[in-house]
Design a protein around this motif. Structure first.
Motif, mmCIF file in Angstrom:
data_model
loop_
_atom_site.group_PDB
_atom_site.id
_atom_site.type_symbol
_atom_site.label_atom_id
_atom_site.label_comp_id
_atom_site.label_asym_id
_atom_site.label_seq_id
_atom_site.Cartn_x
_atom_site.Cartn_y
_atom_site.Cartn_z
ATOM 1 N N THR A 103 0.845 -1.188 0.000
ATOM 2 C CA THR A 103 0.000 0.000 0.000
ATOM 3 C C THR A 103 0.885 1.244 0.000
ATOM 4 O OG1 THR A 103 -1.721 -1.139 1.253
ATOM 5 C CG2 THR A 103 -1.773 1.264 1.262
ATOM 6 N N PRO A 104 0.663 2.163 -0.928
ATOM 7 C CA PRO A 104 1.479 3.386 -0.970
ATOM 8 C C PRO A 104 1.035 4.386 0.093
ATOM 9 C CG PRO A 104 -0.127 3.415 -2.755
ATOM 10 C CD PRO A 104 -0.274 2.091 -2.068
ATOM 11 N N THR A 105 1.803 4.504 1.165
ATOM 12 C CA THR A 105 1.498 5.466 2.224
ATOM 13 C C THR A 105 2.506 6.611 2.191
ATOM 14 O OG1 THR A 105 2.901 4.397 3.891
ATOM 15 C CG2 THR A 105 0.638 3.586 3.666
ATOM 16 N N GLU A 106 2.174 7.679 2.870
ATOM 17 C CA GLU A 106 3.049 8.842 2.893
ATOM 18 C C GLU A 106 4.393 8.512 3.529
ATOM 19 O OE1 GLU A 106 0.729 11.742 4.929
ATOM 20 O OE2 GLU A 106 -0.524 12.212 3.174
ATOM 21 N N GLU A 107 4.389 7.742 4.598
ATOM 22 C CA GLU A 107 5.637 7.388 5.272
ATOM 23 C C GLU A 107 6.518 6.524 4.374
ATOM 24 O OE1 GLU A 107 7.203 8.104 8.274
ATOM 25 O OE2 GLU A 107 5.754 9.738 8.141
ATOM 26 N N ARG A 108 5.922 5.538 3.731
ATOM 27 C CA ARG A 108 6.703 4.644 2.867
ATOM 28 C C ARG A 108 7.257 5.390 1.654
ATOM 29 N NH1 ARG A 108 2.459 -0.495 2.932
ATOM 30 N NH2 ARG A 108 2.954 -1.196 5.049
ATOM 31 N N ALA A 109 6.496 6.370 1.163
ATOM 32 C CA ALA A 109 6.915 7.126 -0.019
ATOM 33 C C ALA A 109 8.154 7.977 0.238
ATOM 34 C CB ALA A 109 5.768 8.009 -0.507
ATOM 35 N N LYS A 110 8.546 8.096 1.489
ATOM 36 C CA LYS A 110 9.765 8.837 1.810
ATOM 37 C C LYS A 110 11.020 8.035 1.477
ATOM 38 C CE LYS A 110 7.579 11.370 5.644
ATOM 39 N NZ LYS A 110 7.558 11.570 7.115
ATOM 40 N N VAL A 111 10.891 6.701 1.407
ATOM 41 C CA VAL A 111 12.070 5.861 1.206
ATOM 42 C C VAL A 111 12.005 4.976 -0.035
ATOM 43 C CG1 VAL A 111 12.767 5.839 3.633
ATOM 44 C CG2 VAL A 111 11.115 4.151 2.812
ATOM 45 N N VAL A 112 10.807 4.776 -0.595
ATOM 46 C CA VAL A 112 10.664 4.001 -1.832
ATOM 47 C C VAL A 112 9.671 4.713 -2.745
ATOM 48 C CG1 VAL A 112 11.223 1.742 -0.821
ATOM 49 C CG2 VAL A 112 8.832 2.559 -0.826
ATOM 50 N N ASN A 113 9.619 4.279 -3.997
ATOM 51 C CA ASN A 113 8.673 4.848 -4.962
ATOM 52 C C ASN A 113 7.549 3.861 -5.258
ATOM 53 O OD1 ASN A 113 10.137 7.200 -5.160
ATOM 54 N ND2 ASN A 113 11.224 6.576 -7.017
ATOM 55 N N PHE A 114 6.409 4.407 -5.666
ATOM 56 C CA PHE A 114 5.245 3.611 -6.056
ATOM 57 C C PHE A 114 4.812 4.070 -7.442
ATOM 58 C CE2 PHE A 114 5.137 3.950 -1.397
ATOM 59 C CZ PHE A 114 5.095 2.608 -1.033
ATOM 60 N N PRO A 115 5.480 3.593 -8.495
ATOM 61 C CA PRO A 115 5.221 4.111 -9.841
ATOM 62 C C PRO A 115 3.845 3.808 -10.411
ATOM 63 C CG PRO A 115 6.742 2.258 -9.915
ATOM 64 C CD PRO A 115 6.588 2.623 -8.477
ATOM 65 N N VAL A 116 3.192 2.736 -9.936
ATOM 66 C CA VAL A 116 1.883 2.398 -10.509
ATOM 67 C C VAL A 116 1.119 1.464 -9.567
ATOM 68 C CG1 VAL A 116 2.839 0.437 -11.810
ATOM 69 C CG2 VAL A 116 0.718 1.516 -12.583
ATOM 70 N N ASN A 117 -0.181 1.718 -9.419
ATOM 71 C CA ASN A 117 -1.062 0.804 -8.687
ATOM 72 C C ASN A 117 -1.494 -0.322 -9.624
ATOM 73 O OD1 ASN A 117 -0.908 2.596 -6.543
ATOM 74 N ND2 ASN A 117 -2.896 3.531 -6.942
ATOM 75 N N TYR A 118 -1.609 -1.539 -9.098
ATOM 76 C CA TYR A 118 -2.028 -2.640 -9.968
ATOM 77 C C TYR A 118 -3.267 -3.377 -9.483
ATOM 78 C CZ TYR A 118 0.663 -5.866 -6.889
ATOM 79 O OH TYR A 118 1.160 -6.580 -5.831
ATOM 80 N N TYR A 119 -3.712 -3.123 -8.258
ATOM 81 C CA TYR A 119 -5.007 -3.615 -7.828
ATOM 82 C C TYR A 119 -5.435 -2.865 -6.575
ATOM 83 C CZ TYR A 119 -3.217 -6.541 -3.934
ATOM 84 O OH TYR A 119 -2.658 -6.993 -2.768
ATOM 85 N N SER A 120 -6.696 -3.033 -6.218
ATOM 86 C CA SER A 120 -7.213 -2.392 -5.013
ATOM 87 C C SER A 120 -8.334 -3.248 -4.444
ATOM 88 C CB SER A 120 -7.744 -0.987 -5.335
ATOM 89 O OG SER A 120 -8.246 -0.354 -4.183
ATOM 90 N N VAL A 121 -8.252 -3.535 -3.159
ATOM 91 C CA VAL A 121 -9.305 -4.302 -2.495
ATOM 92 C C VAL A 121 -9.629 -3.643 -1.155
ATOM 93 C CG1 VAL A 121 -8.754 -6.526 -3.534
ATOM 94 C CG2 VAL A 121 -7.583 -5.837 -1.447
ATOM 95 N N PRO A 122 -10.855 -3.811 -0.692
ATOM 96 C CA PRO A 122 -11.214 -3.214 0.594
ATOM 97 C C PRO A 122 -10.604 -3.963 1.770
ATOM 98 C CG PRO A 122 -13.048 -4.474 -0.280
ATOM 99 C CD PRO A 122 -12.005 -4.448 -1.349
ATOM 100 N N ALA A 123 -10.329 -3.223 2.826
ATOM 101 C CA ALA A 123 -9.918 -3.823 4.091
ATOM 102 C C ALA A 123 -11.180 -4.164 4.874
ATOM 103 C CB ALA A 123 -9.054 -2.860 4.882
ATOM 104 N N VAL A 124 -11.174 -5.293 5.563
ATOM 105 C CA VAL A 124 -12.363 -5.738 6.293
ATOM 106 C C VAL A 124 -12.000 -6.227 7.684
ATOM 107 C CG1 VAL A 124 -13.662 -6.359 4.222
ATOM 108 C CG2 VAL A 124 -12.158 -8.065 5.305
ATOM 109 N N LEU A 125 -13.020 -6.323 8.520
ATOM 110 C CA LEU A 125 -12.869 -6.841 9.874
ATOM 111 C C LEU A 125 -13.383 -8.272 9.909
ATOM 112 C CD1 LEU A 125 -12.162 -6.195 12.875
ATOM 113 C CD2 LEU A 125 -14.567 -5.552 13.156
#
Length: 275
Positions: A103-125
């Protein structure tokens, strides 16, 4: 200005330009020269990445990696250095990309790049089928909630999660005892009974559905928590490689390859929601 000094300065500028170009395309040059792209992923995150009965790496992310390499015209080499190592960056040329459900988060984006999203699913309980007290995410205050170590779900439970460019995430619960660990083990523990070792788990719908089908002792409760984009990860410092990664993944989505891989593993196309 003398002809000599002009020539020297021109040479310096040309050399600088060439050096910049080499740095920008260093990863792509290496991949083409070796005929191999090195993809890193985790091997304990079924059905995205796991060791199958034949002791081989398998899963949705593995198949996407294979399709990526084929589209690029090179061989695929898979490595599993561990999630924390992958997401910490500073790969020093050891790996080329990570198709590993990040998941591309602001914190992670400080140290790695996220050039493209390839899927998305909902988080559930997810809770045990015998659980009656927990009916939604608002009921987890004071409970023990399993999450993948270092995952976005752990950050969510700790009320420290945001998706860049998305609406603010709501946290309709107070203090929760996050229980980070291997997701498969977490689901096994939750299957033992309501409140035996865990009270609930936060995970992706795709992962949860696989565990629900396998154990018949778990259920999803409440509404989806947030829609979580998942992106390919690259190391910092190579925009040309980032552009190539985005091009290849975009083509795999456009030609239906990603949809077919998703249908194979989930029965639905989770890649159509990628933005």
């Amino acid at each position: 200005m003398s002809i000599l000094s002009s020539t020297v300065k021109s040479g310096v500028v040309f050399a600088a330009l060439m050096t910049g170009s080499a740095q920008a395309g260093e990863t792509l040059d290496r991949v083409r020269a070796n005929g191999v792209v090195v993809d890193v992923l985790v091997n304990d995150y079924p059905p995205f990445g796991f060791i199958n009965a034949e002791n081989q790496l398998d899963g949705f992310d593995v198949d996407v990696g294979k399709a990526f390499a084929e589209k690029l015209g090179v061989k695929l080499k898979l490595e599993t250095p561990g999630w924390e190592t992958i997401i910490s960056g500073k790969w020093a040329g050891r790996w080329d990309l990570a198709i590993s459900s990040a998941t591309p988060t602001e914190e992670r984006a400080k140290v790695v790049n996220f050039p493209v999203n390839y899927y998305s699913v909902p988080a559930v309980l997810v809770v045990n089928t015998d659980e009656e007290a927990i009916k939604s995410i608002a009921d987890i205050s004071g409970k023990r909630v399993g999450v993948g170590t270092g995952s976005s779900y752990e950050a969510y439970i700790n009320r420290n999660f945001a998706i860049p460019g998305k609406a603010k995430i709501e946290f309709p619960f107070t203090e929760v005892q996050a229980v980070p660990g291997d997701e498969t083990v977490n689901f096994q523990n939750l299957s033992l009974g309501a409140g035996v070792r865990l009270d609930a788990i936060v995970a992706s719908l795709a992962t949860a559905q696989g565990q629900i089908n396998a154990t018949q002792k778990l259920k999803v409760v409440g509404e989806p928590l947030f829609a979580e984009p998942n992106a390919v990860v690259t190391d910092k410092g190579d925009p040309e490689w980032d552009a190539e990664v985005k091009r290849v993944i975009t083509e795999l989505k456009a030609n239906g390859t990603l949809a077919k891989i998703s249908e194979k593993w989930f029965g639905v196309d989770i890649t159509k929601y990628a933005e």
